[in-house]
Motif scaffolding. Structure first.
Motif, PDB file in Angstrom:
ATOM      1  N   ARG A 245       0.805  -1.219   0.000  1.00  0.00           N
ATOM      2  CA  ARG A 245       0.000   0.000   0.000  1.00  0.00           C
ATOM      3  C   ARG A 245       0.838   1.269   0.000  1.00  0.00           C
ATOM      4  O   ARG A 245       0.367   2.311  -0.421  1.00  0.00           O
ATOM      5  N   HIS A 246       2.052   1.206   0.501  1.00  0.00           N
ATOM      6  CA  HIS A 246       2.860   2.428   0.481  1.00  0.00           C
ATOM      7  C   HIS A 246       3.409   2.620  -0.933  1.00  0.00           C
ATOM      8  O   HIS A 246       3.918   1.667  -1.530  1.00  0.00           O
ATOM      9  N   PRO A 247       3.310   3.852  -1.466  1.00  0.00           N
ATOM     10  CA  PRO A 247       3.807   4.078  -2.829  1.00  0.00           C
ATOM     11  C   PRO A 247       5.274   3.692  -2.996  1.00  0.00           C
ATOM     12  O   PRO A 247       5.689   3.289  -4.088  1.00  0.00           O
ATOM     13  N   TYR A 248       6.047   3.778  -1.930  1.00  0.00           N
ATOM     14  CA  TYR A 248       7.453   3.365  -2.022  1.00  0.00           C
ATOM     15  C   TYR A 248       7.557   1.855  -2.250  1.00  0.00           C
ATOM     16  O   TYR A 248       8.279   1.385  -3.123  1.00  0.00           O
ATOM     17  N   THR A 249       6.818   1.092  -1.464  1.00  0.00           N
ATOM     18  CA  THR A 249       6.829  -0.365  -1.632  1.00  0.00           C
ATOM     19  C   THR A 249       6.317  -0.722  -3.025  1.00  0.00           C
ATOM     20  O   THR A 249       6.890  -1.570  -3.716  1.00  0.00           O
ATOM     21  N   GLN A 250       5.268  -0.034  -3.441  1.00  0.00           N
ATOM     22  CA  GLN A 250       4.715  -0.294  -4.777  1.00  0.00           C
ATOM     23  C   GLN A 250       5.760  -0.009  -5.850  1.00  0.00           C
ATOM     24  O   GLN A 250       5.903  -0.770  -6.808  1.00  0.00           O
ATOM     25  N   ALA A 251       6.499   1.069  -5.672  1.00  0.00           N
ATOM     26  CA  ALA A 251       7.520   1.428  -6.654  1.00  0.00           C
ATOM     27  C   ALA A 251       8.629   0.373  -6.688  1.00  0.00           C
ATOM     28  O   ALA A 251       9.115   0.008  -7.757  1.00  0.00           O
ATOM     29  N   LEU A 252       8.997  -0.123  -5.534  1.00  0.00           N
ATOM     30  CA  LEU A 252      10.027  -1.178  -5.479  1.00  0.00           C
ATOM     31  C   LEU A 252       9.569  -2.396  -6.267  1.00  0.00           C
ATOM     32  O   LEU A 252      10.331  -2.988  -7.026  1.00  0.00           O
ATOM     33  N   ALA A 313       0.985   1.065   7.303  1.00  0.00           N
ATOM     34  CA  ALA A 313       1.817   1.876   6.415  1.00  0.00           C
ATOM     35  C   ALA A 313       1.870   3.307   6.937  1.00  0.00           C
ATOM     36  O   ALA A 313       0.974   3.758   7.665  1.00  0.00           O
ATOM     37  N   ARG A 314       2.959   3.983   6.566  1.00  0.00           N
ATOM     38  CA  ARG A 314       3.139   5.372   6.985  1.00  0.00           C
ATOM     39  C   ARG A 314       2.852   6.257   5.768  1.00  0.00           C
ATOM     40  O   ARG A 314       3.766   6.675   5.070  1.00  0.00           O
ATOM     41  N   CYS A 315       1.564   6.477   5.514  1.00  0.00           N
ATOM     42  CA  CYS A 315       1.199   7.211   4.304  1.00  0.00           C
ATOM     43  C   CYS A 315      -0.148   7.886   4.512  1.00  0.00           C
ATOM     44  O   CYS A 315      -1.066   7.292   5.067  1.00  0.00           O
ATOM     45  N   HIS A 316      -0.245   9.143   4.020  1.00  0.00           N
ATOM     46  CA  HIS A 316      -1.517   9.864   4.143  1.00  0.00           C
ATOM     47  C   HIS A 316      -2.640   9.168   3.385  1.00  0.00           C
ATOM     48  O   HIS A 316      -3.816   9.324   3.704  1.00  0.00           O
TER      49      HIS A 316
END
Ligand SMILES: Nc1ncnc2c1ncn2[C@@H]1O[C@H](COP(=O)(O)OP(=O)(O)OP(=O)(O)O)[C@@H](O)[C@H]1O
Ligand SMILES: [Mg+2]
Length: 320
Positions: A245-252, A313-316
């Motif tokens: 769910r975190h865009p960073y994880t998704q990007a990875l 997750a740490r995301c808005h």
């Protein structure tokens, strides 16, 4: 449920500069659990591992609200007490097994020396324990290996010896920092198989750091994703890989989707630079494709990320 082997809360590590390398990390490893940490280079994975093992340089400062390893609080204890507490509680496996041994002594001598704490045991007893440990990690002819020098073993065999050495300390927690990165694919598979079996045979919990998503997917129960010193997402391995769910994880994961769950993909590089942690707003905002106004000004909260109660997750954008 029995007490966790590792329980840290709001732990930060600074190397002396203004910006900490690890920022407010919460992490728990339960008995027999295998927890993975992934994240780009420089995200603070090794720093976190070293803080658990007491391997940080002297100038480094560790702060936190809670830091409990195998029932011992290790925050605020002085260095001598720390080494006594940590010694039997946690052991580390490094990327390069060759570096774990001295090139000029036999493995037998080095392993016996490792057991210096057990002053009441004879060398013969220690050698028996060592042979048993080498057997446990699948080393053929363990007795013969005692007279061998490190360079006489392959990288994979030597990593097995390093794991045996760690197990001899009877640690509650094994911390492995890129344990298979220096090995070829066959050796890697064998070492992973070994580590997975150790939770049963040696009753050890494992914290494993890897750039290699396939490694993490294969052996972990739970995964924490680190970015710029913080854990930005955490959950059961199936959840993190199937529903990040975190865009960073998704990007990875998005860079090489076909390789993710079972393949041999290594962490891809995401455009842009990892910022120094500690700025305002979200540290990923400069690279995130979903960035909105609040991401630039408000630190994102740590919130429930899906129906899986262990997924955060740490995301808005992640709303409970
Ligand atoms: N001994 C040190 N002294 C000062 N700064 C350090 C030291 N070790 C690491 N750092 C800094 O701390 C931050 C986190 O580094 P760390 O090695 O923990 O990252 P990592 O996630 O393990 O990266 P990699 O995947 O490359 O191993 C980086 O900015 C790094 O430059
Ligand atoms: Mg590292």
């Amino acid at each position: 449920m029995s007490a966790p082997v590792l329980e840290i809360h709001n732990v930060s590590v600074s190397y002396g500069g203004v910006v900490p390398a690890v920022v407010g990390v919460d992490l728990t490893v339960g008995p027999g659990e295998i927890v993975g940490i992934i994240g780009e280079s420089g995200s603070g994975k090794s720093t976190l591992a070293h803080s658990i093992l007491g391997l940080l340089p002297k100038a480094a400062r560790v702060r936190g609200d809670r830091f409990v390893l195998a029932g011992n609080t290790i925050l605020d204890a002085d260095r001598t007490t720390l080494s006594v507490l940590r010694g039997p509680s946690a052991a580390m496996i490094f990327q390069n097994p060759m570096a774990a041994f001295s090139p000029i002594h036999t493995l037998g001598k080095q392993l016996v020396d490792l057991l210096w704490r057990d002053r009441d045991q004879t060398v013969a007893t220690k050698r028996e324990r060592i042979i048993a440990a080498l057997k446990q990690v699948g080393i053929p002819d363990p007795m013969g290996k005692l007279d061998a020098y490190p360079f006489q073993l392959s990288g994979g065999m030597l990593q097995r010896v390093a794991i045996a050495a760690a197990l001899l300390m009877r640690p509650a927690l094994l911390v492995a920092d890129e344990p298979t990165t220096a090995l070829d694919v066959t050796m890697e598979a064998q070492i992973l198989h070994l580590m997975r079996s150790l939770r049963k045979t040696a009753g050890v919990s494992i914290l494993i750091i890897s750039h290699h998503l396939g490694v993490i997917a294969e052996i972990c129960d739970r995964v924490a994703v680190m970015y710029a010193g913080q854990i930005v997402e955490e959950g059961a391995v199936e959840t993190i890989f199937s529903d990040p769910r975190h865009p960073y994880t998704q990007a990875l994961f998005a860079c090489e989707p076909a390789l993710i769950p079972t393949g041999v993909g290594r962490l891809p590089v995401i455009a842009g630079e990892v910022p120094r942690p500690g700025g305002t707003g979200c540290d990923f905002a400069g690279r995130c494709r979903f960035t909105e106004e609040r991401c630039l000004t408000l630190s994102p909260p740590w919130v429930s990320a899906s129906a899986d109660p262990r997924h955060h997750a740490r995301c808005h954008r992640s709303k409970p």
